[in-house]
Scaffold this motif. Structure first.
Motif, PDB file in Angstrom:
ATOM      1  N   HIS A 215      45.049  41.514  43.535  1.00 34.69           N
ATOM      2  CA  HIS A 215      44.268  40.946  44.617  1.00 34.69           C
ATOM      3  C   HIS A 215      43.193  41.924  45.038  1.00 34.69           C
ATOM      4  N   GLY A 216      42.113  41.365  45.568  1.00 36.36           N
ATOM      5  CA  GLY A 216      41.000  42.212  45.954  1.00 36.36           C
ATOM      6  C   GLY A 216      39.792  41.344  46.228  1.00 36.36           C
ATOM      7  N   THR A 217      38.658  41.967  46.511  1.00 35.44           N
ATOM      8  CA  THR A 217      37.450  41.185  46.741  1.00 35.44           C
ATOM      9  C   THR A 217      37.024  40.556  45.423  1.00 35.44           C
ATOM     10  N   ALA A 218      36.133  39.566  45.521  1.00 32.59           N
ATOM     11  CA  ALA A 218      35.668  38.888  44.324  1.00 32.59           C
ATOM     12  C   ALA A 218      35.079  39.896  43.341  1.00 32.59           C
ATOM     13  N   GLU A 219      34.270  40.833  43.866  1.00 36.85           N
ATOM     14  CA  GLU A 219      33.640  41.828  42.999  1.00 36.85           C
ATOM     15  C   GLU A 219      34.687  42.686  42.290  1.00 36.85           C
ATOM     16  N   GLU A 220      35.677  43.120  43.043  1.00 42.73           N
ATOM     17  CA  GLU A 220      36.726  43.959  42.448  1.00 42.73           C
ATOM     18  C   GLU A 220      37.452  43.217  41.328  1.00 42.73           C
ATOM     19  N   ILE A 221      37.821  41.978  41.636  1.00 40.30           N
ATOM     20  CA  ILE A 221      38.577  41.216  40.645  1.00 40.30           C
ATOM     21  C   ILE A 221      37.739  41.042  39.379  1.00 40.30           C
ATOM     22  N   TYR A 222      36.438  40.800  39.555  1.00 42.83           N
ATOM     23  CA  TYR A 222      35.626  40.524  38.387  1.00 42.83           C
ATOM     24  C   TYR A 222      35.321  41.785  37.579  1.00 42.83           C
ATOM     25  N   THR A 223      34.978  42.858  38.303  1.00 45.70           N
ATOM     26  CA  THR A 223      34.541  44.050  37.556  1.00 45.70           C
ATOM     27  C   THR A 223      35.686  45.005  37.233  1.00 45.70           C
ATOM     28  N   GLN A 224      36.777  44.896  37.977  1.00 43.34           N
ATOM     29  CA  GLN A 224      37.860  45.850  37.725  1.00 43.34           C
ATOM     30  C   GLN A 224      39.206  45.175  37.520  1.00 43.34           C
ATOM     31  N   PRO A 225      39.314  44.360  36.508  1.00 36.57           N
ATOM     32  CA  PRO A 225      40.609  43.716  36.259  1.00 36.57           C
ATOM     33  C   PRO A 225      41.655  44.779  35.940  1.00 36.57           C
ATOM     34  N   GLU A 226      42.863  44.556  36.441  1.00 40.78           N
ATOM     35  CA  GLU A 226      43.900  45.557  36.197  1.00 40.78           C
ATOM     36  C   GLU A 226      44.813  45.167  35.048  1.00 40.78           C
ATOM     37  N   THR A 227      44.862  43.883  34.764  1.00 36.80           N
ATOM     38  CA  THR A 227      45.761  43.470  33.686  1.00 36.80           C
ATOM     39  C   THR A 227      44.997  42.643  32.665  1.00 36.80           C
ATOM     40  N   GLU A 228      45.614  42.556  31.500  1.00 40.20           N
ATOM     41  CA  GLU A 228      45.032  41.757  30.431  1.00 40.20           C
ATOM     42  C   GLU A 228      44.860  40.325  30.895  1.00 40.20           C
TER      43      GLU A 228
END
Lengths: 334, 264, 301
Positions: A215-228
């Motif tokens: 979970h995170g801001t839209a930008e974080e989710i898009y640019t910094q995915p944590e999982t495959e």
């Protein structure tokens, strides 16, 4: 403590664990999206917030008050469904006034509030129409107005745009977000459409198989995915297996390497900057403002996006190019 | 809380309902066993089943039912197919006609036959036994139109009639081949459902058979009922079992059809 | 009778304009059906209707119709009407409750298909055998009558009850009316979206509020329409009543039956008028059913 606080929530249907130990915290006035494929548990969580399903374990608190055992009638939480769920026997005006009538407000007050909210969703003039006389987009705005008029503490939107045409979907998307901002309304939005999630949300919870992936801001989710999973679900990412990453970049990693197509720089074949590698254009797709190339390099196929500036810019199939990826844009995901 | 009370209410409704529906059946069954004064026995069934009249009328009605089903299907299936394929604008008209037998009571229809086809009319169908049999079958086909047309039409709608027909045509099939080899296998379960429903309706039919004076099972039932005590109960149970068997077979075929469609 | 709702899909346009010969062949495809319907359904009925306005010599007269308005015949229509009305209204209410219980009552999954299959059987289990079953149950020597007398010391027939009476006939008709209602109303109940209830709940409405302000108003046209069909169904029924009561109960179908048999009046033209009266009554109630169904479907669209 967050305004809407969901703690260690679980839901089991028979032997099937649909929601597993989810923690979700949403602040007052936030627009939060639950994003995930069908069956990920997002709608179930929403229905538990509304009170239609009881959690198997865990607690739901709103404004510091535990509402886990409260009936839906007492929660003061509004909901908009995918299929509108307008009462077909009632007019637009009666549909919107339904919740106010339940609360036994004086007729004049109901009329005033209904008129106000009709203006908000830009449906004035449709008071006397029946739902079947309206278009899909209009119906959904009536449903929205019906939920808004009782001034809910939280607004839940269960895939409200999925049944609509692409064009109407975009308009309504903006309208919903606009109203939400104006009313400062805490909103939970459920969707499986990543574009919808990115354009509308303050924050996103990506869900998969009953769990929160990230979970995170839209930008974080898009640019910094944590999982495959997140990288795949947000779309477009080049996902390299460990051995491909090694082959291409000479890096030793655990898991996958995720690279966004637009973060790969294309340099002319003669360029000899540091950290570049050679590739050959295999094919291209026109995506409108962007041209997406498939470039093969050291036996690995990569998608590379370039802005579509003019016709002369187009790189022909078979052309040699040099690619460059900065370290920041290479993300190792689980 | 409200969910539980409504569930209790639902149970009560189902139980009271079951009582109302099962009690007469149980009572009839018990009654049918009481022919012998001192003990329960199947004597009534023995009497009934060995009655040559029973065998004759039941056989006659079965024959009539089979003829009704065959001619009904031959009449309705191509019509429903043709309407879907070529004349969709006639659908409303045909549907209306097939529903008329629900509007016009059977007794009125047969009264009309007696007026139109009596021995002094231009087509004296009631003058001979065989032609009266024909009239009876025609009346049964009329009675079963609503059921037969509906189930076949629904079955046809579930498959893509136009697509299948055009595919078959482009492969060189003639109309006969299309109907028998392409359409029919796809709506078999719907047709069979309609057929069994027709059977259930026709087998014990009374009004038509009685007024056309045919030796059918329905009038026989009525005759026995007026003159005997225990045999009618046994006959009622037999008739109920026949109806139940027809409905059970419909379920079986409906399920098979669904399973097949899902697998496709 | 299993009647399921049909929703007309937009009619596909049939393949373009054709030469006249092709057009003729296309129409030929429905000729057998049309000829059959004409010969065995429409013409016979039409002849009766014409006959109702003719005297024995074939001249136009309103005399037959006028003769319907005698005490005997009027009372037959009245009793028929009452039996049909009461059995349709009661059947509609009880059938609705049963269907609701099975579909929305939160009962185990097997209940619904069981009820549906049984309803298919029971709604077709009309006629002579049904009369036998009720005679064996509630007749003078019926099992329930005997049990009540033996164990509860309750003399059913002492209360004036008789299976051959109005009450008895209505009770018997309910045996096929209730299941018929279950079959016809089930699709309408299926059409009730769970989201309606949930939307109502989230707006603060109670279960009762939902039923009174949403569910019943939505279902009402279907309920009323189904009841009209039930009414027509009972009004035209002959076999059950005849096997149960012989000619002792004066209802229209039996009157007509006797008339055709030539037992009583032996006046053909009066018979035609009787038949016309039946068609008018059942026709009106069916027209009501069709109108209401069309209205409901438009509302759903």
């Amino acid at each position: 403590m967050a305004f809407l606080d969901i703690k260690q929530i679980n839901k089991r249907f028979g032997t099937q664990q649909v929601v597993c130990d989810m923690d979700i915290a949403i602040e007052r006035g936030e627009f939060v999206t639950f994003l995930g494929p069908s069956g990920c548990g997002k709608t179930t969580v929403l229905r538990m917030i509304a009170g239609f399903e009881a959690p198997t374990a865990g607690a739901i608190c709103v404004g510091g008050q535990d509402i886990t055992a409260q009936s839906p009638q007492k929660r003061g939480i509004g909901i908009v469904f995918q299929n509108y769920a307008l009462f077909p026997n009632l007019t637009v005006e009666q549909n919107i006034g339904f919740g106010l009538k339940v609360r036994k407000l004086p007729r004049r007050e109901i009329a005033a509030k209904v008129a106000e909210v009709l203006r908000l969703v830009e449906l004035n003039g449709k008071e006397g129409h029946y739902p079947h006389e309206l278009s899909g987009g209009q119906r959904q705005r009536v449903a929205l107005a019906r939920a808004l008029v009782v001034e809910p503490k939280i607004l839940l939107l269960d895939e409200p745009l999925s049944a609509l045409d692409a064009r109407i979907r975009k308009n309504l998307r903006e309208q919903i977000r606009d109203i939400q901002r104006r009313l400062q309304l805490t909103t939970v939005f459920v969707t499986h459409d990543q574009e919808e999630a990115l354009t509308m949300s303050d924050r996103i919870y990506v869900m998969n198989q009953g769990k929160v992936e990230q979970h995170g801001t839209a930008e974080e989710i898009y640019t910094q995915p944590e999982t495959e999973f997140v990288a795949r679900f947000m779309g477009n990412y080049n996902l390299l297996k460990a051995e491909e990453a090694h082959q291409l970049l000479g890096l030793q990693i655990d898991g996958h390497m995720a690279i966004r197509p637009e973060s790969i720089h294309v340099l002319s074949a003669g360029s000899h900057e540091l950290g570049t590698f050679e590739g050959v254009i295999r094919r291209h797709q026109l995506l409108g403002g962007v041209i997406r190339y498939q470039v093969e390099s050291r036996g690995v196929a990569l998608w590379v996006d370039r802005l579509n500036r003019n016709v002369a810019d187009l790189l022909p199939v078979g052309a040699s190019v040099r690619l460059q990826i900065s370290d920041d844009d290479m993300r190792v995901v689980r | 809380m409200t969910r539980t009370t409504s569930r209790i209410g639902a149970w009560i409704a189902m139980i009271v309902g079951s009582l109302y529906f099962l009690l007469p059946l149980a009572a009839t069954f018990l009654f049918s066993l009481k022919m012998r004064r001192d003990a329960l026995s199947f004597d009534a069934y023995k009497v009934v089943l060995t009655d040559p009249q029973f065998q004759a009328t039941f056989g006659y009605s079965t024959l009539m039912a089979v003829l009704t089903i065959v001619s009904g299907i031959v009449l309705v299936a191509p019509t429903a197919f043709w309407i879907q394929l070529k004349l969709p604008r006639l659908r409303a008209v045909v549907e209306f006609i097939t529903l008329l037998p629900l509007v016009i009571p059977a007794i009125v229809i047969v009264f009309g036959y007696l007026k139109m086809y009596n021995s002094s009319a231009w087509l004296p169908l009631t003058a001979h036994e065989r032609s009266t049999d024909f009239l009876l079958v025609a009346s049964y086909v009329t009675l079963s139109l609503p059921y037969l047309y509906r189930s076949i039409d629904t079955g046809l709608r579930a498959v893509d009639v136009r697509g299948l027909t055009e595919a078959a045509q482009s492969l060189g099939a003639g109309w006969g081949g299309i109907l028998l080899k392409v359409i029919l296998p796809n709506v078999k379960s719907a047709i069979l459902s309609g057929a069994f429903l027709t059977f259930a309706v026709v087998i014990g039919e009374f009004t038509m058979a009685s007024l056309l004076s045919r030796p059918a099972f329905g009038p026989y039932l009525q005759l026995i009922g007026a003159n005997r005590a225990y045999e009618p109960a046994a006959l009622a149970i037999i008739a109920f079992l026949v109806t139940w068997a027809s409905m059970g077979l419909i379920q079986v075929f409906a399920r098979n059809g669904r399973a097949k469609r899902k697998a496709a | 009778m299993a009647i399921t709702d049909t929703v007309d899909e937009p009619a596909a346009v049939s393949g373009g304009t054709r030469p006249r010969a092709g057009q003729f062949l296309t129409w030929l495809g429905v000729a057998p059906f049309m000829i059959f319907a004409l010969l065995f359904l429409i013409l016979p009925t039409a002849q009766l209707m014409v006959g109702a306005f003719q005297d024995a010599q074939g001249h136009f007269t309103l005399n037959n119709i006028a003769r319907l308005f005698t005490d005997d015949i009027l009372s037959a229509y009245w009793i028929s009407f009452k039996v049909s009305f009461v059995s349709a209204a009661t059947g509609a209410v009880l059938g609705l409750i049963l269907a609701l219980a099975a579909i929305q009552g939160g009962l185990p999954a097997w209940v619904r298909p069981t009820l549906m299959t049984f309803s298919g059987v029971a709604s077709n289990f009309a006629g002579v055998p049904l009369a036998f079953a009720f005679l064996a149950t509630l007749g003078r020597i019926g099992l329930l009558t005997a049990l009540l007398r033996q164990y509860l010391d309750f003399d059913l027939y002492g209360t004036g009850f008789s299976i051959l009476s109005f009450t008895g006939l209505t009770l018997t008709y309910l045996y096929f009316q209730i299941p018929l209602m279950v079959l016809i109303i089930a699709p309408a109940i299926d059409g009730m979206k769970t989201e309606w209830r949930e939307a109502c709940e989230s707006l603060g409405g109670s279960g009762w509020y939902f039923w009174w302000h949403v569910a019943l108003p939505i279902l009402f046209p279907s309920i009323l329409g189904s009841a009209l069909l039930l009414f027509a169904n009972a009004f035209g029924a002959v076999a059950t009543a005849y096997a149960l009561t012989g000619s002792s109960l004066n209802i229209v179908p039996i009157l007509l039956f006797a008339q055709i048999r030539g037992d009583v009046l032996h006046d053909q033209n009066l018979g035609y008028a009787l038949a016309l009266g039946m068609i008018v009554v059942t026709g009106l109630s069916n027209a009501g059913y069709i109108w209401l169904r069309a209205r409901t479907e438009r509302g759903r669209a």
